[in-house]
Design a protein around this motif. Sequence first.
Motif, PDB file in Angstrom:
ATOM      1  N   GLY A   1      -9.603   0.170   9.100  1.00  0.00           N
ATOM      2  CA  GLY A   1      -9.157  -1.112   9.620  1.00  0.00           C
ATOM      3  C   GLY A   1      -7.653  -1.275   9.564  1.00  0.00           C
ATOM      4  N   ASN A   2      -6.959  -0.374   8.884  1.00  0.00           N
ATOM      5  CA  ASN A   2      -5.501  -0.428   8.875  1.00  0.00           C
ATOM      6  C   ASN A   2      -4.935   0.102  10.192  1.00  0.00           C
ATOM      7  N   PHE A   3      -3.659  -0.117  10.388  1.00  0.00           N
ATOM      8  CA  PHE A   3      -3.000   0.193  11.654  1.00  0.00           C
ATOM      9  C   PHE A   3      -2.480   1.627  11.675  1.00  0.00           C
ATOM     10  N   LEU A   4      -2.649   2.297  12.801  1.00  0.00           N
ATOM     11  CA  LEU A   4      -2.114   3.635  13.071  1.00  0.00           C
ATOM     12  C   LEU A   4      -2.472   4.632  11.967  1.00  0.00           C
ATOM     13  N   SER A   5      -1.465   5.348  11.455  1.00  0.00           N
ATOM     14  CA  SER A   5      -1.753   6.432  10.517  1.00  0.00           C
ATOM     15  C   SER A   5      -2.143   5.926   9.132  1.00  0.00           C
ATOM     16  N   ARG A   6      -2.031   4.630   8.905  1.00  0.00           N
ATOM     17  CA  ARG A   6      -2.391   4.094   7.596  1.00  0.00           C
ATOM     18  C   ARG A   6      -3.881   4.239   7.316  1.00  0.00           C
ATOM     19  N   LYS A   7      -4.685   4.491   8.336  1.00  0.00           N
ATOM     20  CA  LYS A   7      -6.124   4.594   8.115  1.00  0.00           C
ATOM     21  C   LYS A   7      -6.631   6.031   8.063  1.00  0.00           C
ATOM     22  N   ASN A   8      -5.867   7.011   8.614  1.00  0.00           N
ATOM     23  CA  ASN A   8      -6.458   8.348   8.698  1.00  0.00           C
ATOM     24  C   ASN A   8      -5.562   9.499   8.225  1.00  0.00           C
ATOM     25  N   VAL A   9      -4.296   9.249   7.943  1.00  0.00           N
ATOM     26  CA  VAL A   9      -3.439  10.287   7.377  1.00  0.00           C
ATOM     27  C   VAL A   9      -3.476  10.127   5.862  1.00  0.00           C
ATOM     28  N   TRP A  10      -3.896  11.174   5.185  1.00  0.00           N
ATOM     29  CA  TRP A  10      -4.230  11.070   3.767  1.00  0.00           C
ATOM     30  C   TRP A  10      -3.103  10.496   2.924  1.00  0.00           C
ATOM     31  N   THR A  11      -1.882  11.048   3.038  1.00  0.00           N
ATOM     32  CA  THR A  11      -0.804  10.595   2.157  1.00  0.00           C
ATOM     33  C   THR A  11      -0.413   9.150   2.466  1.00  0.00           C
ATOM     34  N   VAL A  12      -0.378   8.801   3.742  1.00  0.00           N
ATOM     35  CA  VAL A  12      -0.015   7.431   4.117  1.00  0.00           C
ATOM     36  C   VAL A  12      -1.107   6.466   3.668  1.00  0.00           C
ATOM     37  N   ALA A  13      -2.355   6.872   3.881  1.00  0.00           N
ATOM     38  CA  ALA A  13      -3.487   6.013   3.501  1.00  0.00           C
ATOM     39  C   ALA A  13      -3.521   5.798   1.994  1.00  0.00           C
ATOM     40  N   LYS A  14      -3.240   6.849   1.238  1.00  0.00           N
ATOM     41  CA  LYS A  14      -3.255   6.732  -0.219  1.00  0.00           C
ATOM     42  C   LYS A  14      -2.176   5.771  -0.693  1.00  0.00           C
ATOM     43  N   ASN A  15      -0.967   5.893  -0.127  1.00  0.00           N
ATOM     44  CA  ASN A  15       0.125   4.992  -0.499  1.00  0.00           C
ATOM     45  C   ASN A  15      -0.202   3.553  -0.124  1.00  0.00           C
ATOM     46  N   THR A  16      -0.762   3.374   1.076  1.00  0.00           N
ATOM     47  CA  THR A  16      -1.141   2.035   1.533  1.00  0.00           C
ATOM     48  C   THR A  16      -2.174   1.408   0.607  1.00  0.00           C
ATOM     49  N   TYR A  17      -3.167   2.206   0.232  1.00  0.00           N
ATOM     50  CA  TYR A  17      -4.244   1.725  -0.633  1.00  0.00           C
ATOM     51  C   TYR A  17      -3.700   1.312  -2.002  1.00  0.00           C
ATOM     52  N   GLU A  18      -2.855   2.146  -2.581  1.00  0.00           N
ATOM     53  CA  GLU A  18      -2.311   1.842  -3.904  1.00  0.00           C
ATOM     54  C   GLU A  18      -1.413   0.615  -3.869  1.00  0.00           C
ATOM     55  N   LYS A  19      -0.619   0.492  -2.806  1.00  0.00           N
ATOM     56  CA  LYS A  19       0.242  -0.676  -2.672  1.00  0.00           C
ATOM     57  C   LYS A  19      -0.606  -1.934  -2.496  1.00  0.00           C
ATOM     58  N   GLY A  20      -1.706  -1.804  -1.749  1.00  0.00           N
ATOM     59  CA  GLY A  20      -2.609  -2.933  -1.566  1.00  0.00           C
ATOM     60  C   GLY A  20      -3.210  -3.401  -2.876  1.00  0.00           C
ATOM     61  N   LEU A  21      -3.550  -2.462  -3.747  1.00  0.00           N
ATOM     62  CA  LEU A  21      -4.080  -2.838  -5.064  1.00  0.00           C
ATOM     63  C   LEU A  21      -3.025  -3.582  -5.875  1.00  0.00           C
ATOM     64  N   THR A  22      -1.773  -3.151  -5.757  1.00  0.00           N
ATOM     65  CA  THR A  22      -0.688  -3.826  -6.457  1.00  0.00           C
ATOM     66  C   THR A  22      -0.530  -5.254  -5.963  1.00  0.00           C
ATOM     67  N   TYR A  23      -0.563  -5.418  -4.636  1.00  0.00           N
ATOM     68  CA  TYR A  23      -0.460  -6.761  -4.060  1.00  0.00           C
ATOM     69  C   TYR A  23      -1.636  -7.637  -4.489  1.00  0.00           C
ATOM     70  N   ALA A  24      -2.826  -7.047  -4.537  1.00  0.00           N
ATOM     71  CA  ALA A  24      -4.012  -7.815  -4.913  1.00  0.00           C
ATOM     72  C   ALA A  24      -3.884  -8.332  -6.342  1.00  0.00           C
ATOM     73  N   TYR A  25      -3.403  -7.483  -7.246  1.00  0.00           N
ATOM     74  CA  TYR A  25      -3.227  -7.894  -8.639  1.00  0.00           C
ATOM     75  C   TYR A  25      -2.183  -9.005  -8.733  1.00  0.00           C
ATOM     76  N   ARG A  26      -1.045  -8.798  -8.064  1.00  0.00           N
ATOM     77  CA  ARG A  26       0.044  -9.772  -8.107  1.00  0.00           C
ATOM     78  C   ARG A  26      -0.400 -11.110  -7.530  1.00  0.00           C
ATOM     79  N   ASP A  27      -1.106 -11.060  -6.415  1.00  0.00           N
ATOM     80  CA  ASP A  27      -1.440 -12.296  -5.718  1.00  0.00           C
ATOM     81  C   ASP A  27      -2.598 -13.051  -6.353  1.00  0.00           C
ATOM     82  N   ARG A  28      -3.392 -12.381  -7.175  1.00  0.00           N
ATOM     83  CA  ARG A  28      -4.387 -13.137  -7.951  1.00  0.00           C
ATOM     84  C   ARG A  28      -3.679 -14.075  -8.925  1.00  0.00           C
ATOM     85  N   LYS A  29      -2.541 -13.640  -9.439  1.00  0.00           N
ATOM     86  CA  LYS A  29      -1.745 -14.496 -10.329  1.00  0.00           C
ATOM     87  C   LYS A  29      -1.018 -15.579  -9.527  1.00  0.00           C
TER      88      LYS A  29
END
Length: 114
Positions: A23-51
């Motif tokens: 569901g992410n845009f362009l290479s963020r969904k299917n290129v492994w290194t980009v997807a991994k970075n996107t996923y990890e950053k998303g987890l960081t945002y999720a933690y921050r934004d719960r606060k």
Amino acid sequence: MPRSVNSVASRARRKKILKRTRGNFLSRKNVWTVAKNTYEKGLTYAYRDRKAKKREFRALWIQRINAAARSYGMSYSQFMGKLAKQNVGLNRKVLADLAMNNPQAFEAIVNSVK
């Protein structure tokens, strides 16, 4: 001795991340290194934004209480000070809900602390 690589586990690990970035845009969904970075950053945002969500809701409740209290000729700080002085045990979430959805009840509270 030949080198042994557990490709089954490696592929499963990668597929797990790629499935979560669907569901992410362009290479963020299917290129492994980009997807991994996107996923990890998303987890960081999720933690921050719960606060941050807790801060944002408290600010919203204060704005709603302030607007409702001013319509009865009292500022937010005066209203909350008088509530505290009279030991009224209603928190900001409940007061904001009353101000929005049940103005008669909020008016009764304002009149009781005046």
